[in-house]
Every structure is written in structure tokens, then in C-alpha cells.
Design an enzyme around this catalytic site. Structure first.
Site, PDB file in Angstrom:
ATOM      1  N   ASP A  88      38.380  36.979  40.267  1.00  0.00           N
ATOM      2  CA  ASP A  88      38.376  35.561  40.964  1.00  0.00           C
ATOM      3  C   ASP A  88      39.712  35.676  41.722  1.00  0.00           C
ATOM      4  OD1 ASP A  88      39.222  34.802  38.202  1.00  0.00           O
ATOM      5  OD2 ASP A  88      39.456  32.939  38.979  1.00  0.00           O
ATOM      6  N   GLU A 151      39.541  32.739  36.184  1.00  0.00           N
ATOM      7  CA  GLU A 151      40.962  32.692  35.721  1.00  0.00           C
ATOM      8  C   GLU A 151      41.586  31.565  36.726  1.00  0.00           C
ATOM      9  OE1 GLU A 151      45.317  33.973  35.075  1.00  0.00           O
ATOM     10  OE2 GLU A 151      44.130  33.380  36.984  1.00  0.00           O
TER      11      GLU A 151
END
Length: 481
Positions: A88, A151
Site C-alpha cells: 500500500d 502499513e
């Protein structure tokens, strides 16, 4: 087997690694709307599936944990070594020289959001496994690249992994800088909120309508862990006065923190530009929210709740990023100063809110940070609303994990480096024994969360070789450094 032999194998896969990274960067894997099988949005899920497909094509074993995380694995044995990566990314922001999700190759670099943080290192880790498998090195442990999916926005993916999959006994995360990082500051995310009653007041002080312009609302920032590169306000009143103030301010400012004023049908639109940076390093950016608030506070505004909110901001925060005036300027001898970043703002006649991201020293506590802030904001009509907390990480410099990574790094680079502490937060803190390790080499530009993020192709290849060497030492008796 010499390290040069390992590098030769990695370089054989140069074009494959570039192709893999370009594919991953093409997904705008910013957290989106949750759907079945796509807990953090379709783009994130598609990026994870692409990474697993790339790994399968390399002959590596893979598993998808319901879209929350993925795994790429080699080796045999009871024990598990983890390499912790994420797919991400934070929002792109503005003013890129190249399209942020097209992975443009230029000047021996690959530009794009996520090339450095953290898709490039993920590709490096996957190809490190491929190289070790091709070398047929006998590993005493299984080695698993764990691919997280949120994250940047909460660690929910890695939490799901921890609850539903095997936890590695040892791990490292290629999501920061070299050499090994034995300490990471604690992370706090919270809101500072001021809510007004039905008359638009949170104090007994009546509005003074004699100002030249009235501030209608303010909005800026895209994520708590980014230094905002743009913030806008809407105003109404004397346009000529406001234009003169903007022009005067711009004469004294560099181009990267310029103000822009446009006349709309009902309001004047004021845009403050800044320089994006990672929220753990606010000193590397120029916070558009803070610069706009400083400009607004200097205007002859209608004296109401919003104008007083601006004054409070400048009294408590201003352009400072160490928390000096807001009561949390802490420091220790391991990780240094606390850093304070305002990542988002949203304010109007009814409610004003700041989203703050703090990185506090490893020897301090969240309670001490909160206590200092709450004592300072009480007289300003502000309330602190806690949102997220990640405890600091600390692994002793003499720990075998740190010593092994440092030996590998120093042998390969010829340096005599020591382990370091950082303000960034990595997946390392989510595992029982883990530290961050790479990918950024000393002297390289730190562009994570900034415009024109890139990774040098040669650095991508060298990362993969270093990771392979570290894996070999941590998971077997092989010494490649």
C-alpha cells in the site's frame, strides 16, 4: 560462494525486476473502500494479487490471506525467518514531474509512488528468494516475504496476519534506511478538536465584524504521516486588501511556499503550497497548513471562532515541529527529539479539527506526551481525541539479529557503520524480534511520501543482493558477505 556471484545472479534478473516493479507501481494502492476479499479497496487487493502472480511465475510458493496480507516462501525447517514489506502507498500529492502511477524509467531511475516505499524493496526481497533458490543454498529455516496491505494507514493487515498465520521468530523490514535500525520512535495519531455551540461560539467573546475579510473554512492535507504540500481556505470581504497581502507575502517567500488567490462566485479561494515529506521527518518538508495558518493569523480577519482558532494554532504550533510550545518537546539519548507533524486540517464555523502525527523518543511514554499537550490546550478550547498508538521498538545493538545484519552490511559496503535509531515506523514493531534494514543507502535522497519518489535501478539490484546475503546468514550457516 562469493557475494559477487550472488550479485551476478541478481543482475541477470535486472529487466525482470524492473518489469515487476513497474507492474506494482501501476496500481494506485491507496487504502479504499472495503469489499469482500478486498479489505482495503480493489486497487490494494489487485496489487497484492499481482505480486503473488509475479512470485509464482518465478517458481516461488505463495499464499493470499484474504486480501489482508500475502506470503512468498522458500526453504524447509520448523523455524521461520520473515522479510516484512508492504504494497500500500500514501496518496500521490501534487506537482509530480512524472505521472505517479505510471512507473516512468528515466536517468537510470524508476519514478513513481511506492518505488521506494515499499514496492521496490518488496520486489528486491522476492528476487532475493529467487536468487537463493537458484543457488540451491541449503537453508535451515523457511524464509517468507510477508506482503502487508495497509502499513500506511493502521497496520490492520499485519494484525490479521498475526492472528491467522505463523509468526516468524526473526524478521527484518526493508522499509527505512541502511544500516540496521535497532530503535524506532513511538507513534501517536490524534485529533485536536474545537467544537462550537449553535451560535458558532465556543467562548463568551463576541465576534468583531470590523475585519477586512471573513474566514469561511480551511481544508488541507491527505494523510497524518505526510507533511501537507497544499492547503486551501475560503474567505469573503475586501478582495483588493487580500490580494495586496498575498502579493506582499509572496515577495518575501520562495516559490515552493507561494500563495495563490482566485476570485470565485461567492468566495475568494486562497491556496497555500508547501513541500511534502514523510511525517517522521517534517524538517524535510514545508507544511502548507502551518504556513497558511501563519498568513491567516496576520490578516485583519473578522474576529470569530475561526480567527481565534488560527491564533491558537500559531501560539501552540506555528512552524515548529518539535512540540516546544504545545508541551511535548521531549528528547532521549537513543532516538533524539520528538517530532510533531500536522497532517490534516478541516475547519469551519461549526467545528475545527487538526490531525496530528507525533514520533516520540523510545525512552518516553505516550502518557507523558498527552499530559503535556492537554495542559497546554486547555485554555484554547481544544480537546485531544486519541486515535492510534504504536509503541516504540528497541532491540539492543548487541543482539545477534542486529549484529548479523550489521556484519553483512559492513562487509558488503566496506563501511564501519553502527546501528541507528529512526522516527519512522515499520512492520518491524509488529513482530516479536525484528528490525528495519534498508533500502535507502547513506547519501541517497529520502523521497518517501514526497513528490517524484524514485529508486535507482542499481540500488534496487544491490538491495536484492544484500537481502539475499542477510537471509543466507540468518537462515543457514552460509556466509556470502
Amino acid at each position: 560462494m562469493e557475494f559477487a556471484d550472488l550479485e551476478e545472479i541478481i543482475h541477470k534478473y535486472r529487466e525482470d525486476m524492473i518489469s515487476a516493479l513497474k507492474k506494482l507501481v501501476s496500481y494506485e494502492s491507496v487504502e479504499g473502500e472495503s469489499q469482500p476479499g478486498s479489505p482495503f479497496g480493489e486497487e490494494v487487493a489487485a496489487c497484492l494479487e499481482e505480486a503473488l502472480n509475479i512470485s509464482e511465475d518465478l517458481g516461488l510458493e505463495t499464499k493470499n490471506y484474504e486480501g489482508y496480507a500475502g506470503a512468498v516462501e522458500i526453504g524447509e525447517g520448523e523455524d521461520l525467518l520473515g522479510i516484512l514489506c508492504h504494497l500500500d502507498v500514501v496518496p500521490a500529492g501534487s506537482d509530480w514531474s512524472y505521472p505517479p502511477f505510471e512507473a516512468i524509467e528515466a536517468d537510470d531511475r524508476i519514478y513513481g509512488r511506492g518505488t521506494l516505499d515499499n514496492k521496490g524493496p518488496a520486489v528486491g526481497a522476492i528476487f532475493a528468494l529467487k536468487a537463493l533458490k537458484e543457488l540451491d543454498i541449503e537453508l535451515d529455516k523457511r524464509v517468507r516475504v510477508i506482503l502487508g496491505t495497509n502499513e500506511e494507514s493502521g497496520f490492520a493487515g499485519i494484525k490479521y496476519y498475526r492472528e491467522n498465520a505463523e509468526i516468524p521468530e526473526l524478521a527484518f523490514s526493508p522499509d527505512a534506511v541502511f544500516p540496521a535500525i535497532h530503535a524506532e520512535k513511538g507513534i501517536l495519531i490524534f485529533d485536536l478538536v474545537s467544537e462550537y455551540d449553535n451560535r458558532g461560539n465556543n467562548s463568551s467573546k463576541a465576534a468583531d465584524l470590523s475585519g477586512e475579510v471573513k474566514l469561511v473554512d480551511i481544508e488541507g492535507g491527505e494523510a497524518p504521516n505526510m507533511v501537507p504540500d497544499r492547503c486551501r481556505a475560503r474567505l469573503k470581504g475586501d478582495f483588493d486588501y487580500l490580494l495586496q497581502e498575498v502579493e506582499s507575502a509572496n515577495e518575501c517567500r520562495p516559490e515552493d511556499i507561494r500563495l495563490e488567490l482566485n476570485r470565485g462566485d461567492e468566495y475568494f479561494h486562497l491556496i497555500q503550497y508547501g513541500v511534502a515529506a514523510h511525517g517522521s521527518k517534517p524538517q524535510d518538508g514545508k507544511n502548507a497548513v502551518s504556513y497558511l495558518m501563519a498568513f491567516l493569523d496576520a490578516l485583519n480577519l473578522v474576529n470569530d471562532n475561526l480567527s481565534r482558532f488560527c491564533s491558537s494554532y500559531n501560539e501552540l504550533i506555528g512552524l515548529d515541529y518539535l512540540g516546544k510550545n504545545i508541551g511535548c518537546a521531549l528528547k532521549d539519548d537513543v532516538s533524539g527529539n520528538l517530532v510533531f507533524n500536522v497532517g490534516k486540517i478541516k475547519a469551519d464555523d461549526n467545528r475545527s479539527s487538526l490531525t496530528v502525527n507525533i514520533r516520540y523518543p523510545v525512552k518516553e511514554t505516550a502518557e507523558k506526551v498527552y499530559e503535556g499537550i492537554e495542559n497546554k490546550i486547555a485554555d484554547h478550547g481544544l480537546k485531544l481525541v486519541k486515535k492510534e498508538h504504536k509503541e516504540p521498538l528497541f532491540v539492543d545493538k548487541d543482539d545477534p539479529l542486529v549484529e548479523t545484519l550489521m556484519r553483512v552490511y559492513n562487509n558488503i559496503t566496506g563501511e564501519e557503520a553502527e546501528p541507528i535509531a529512526i522516527g519512522g515506523g515499520t512492520y518491524a514493531r509488529s513482530m516479536p524480534k525484528a528490525v528495519a534494514f534498508g533500502p535507502l543507502f547513506p547519501g541517497e535522497s529520502e523521497l518517501a511520501h514526497q513528490k517524484d519518489e524514485f529508486i535507482k535501478i542499481e540500488s534496487l539490484l544491490k538491495n536484492a543482493a544484500i537481502y539475499a546475503c542477510a537471509i543466507a546468514e540468518l537462515a543457514s550457516d552460509t556466509k556470502l558477505g
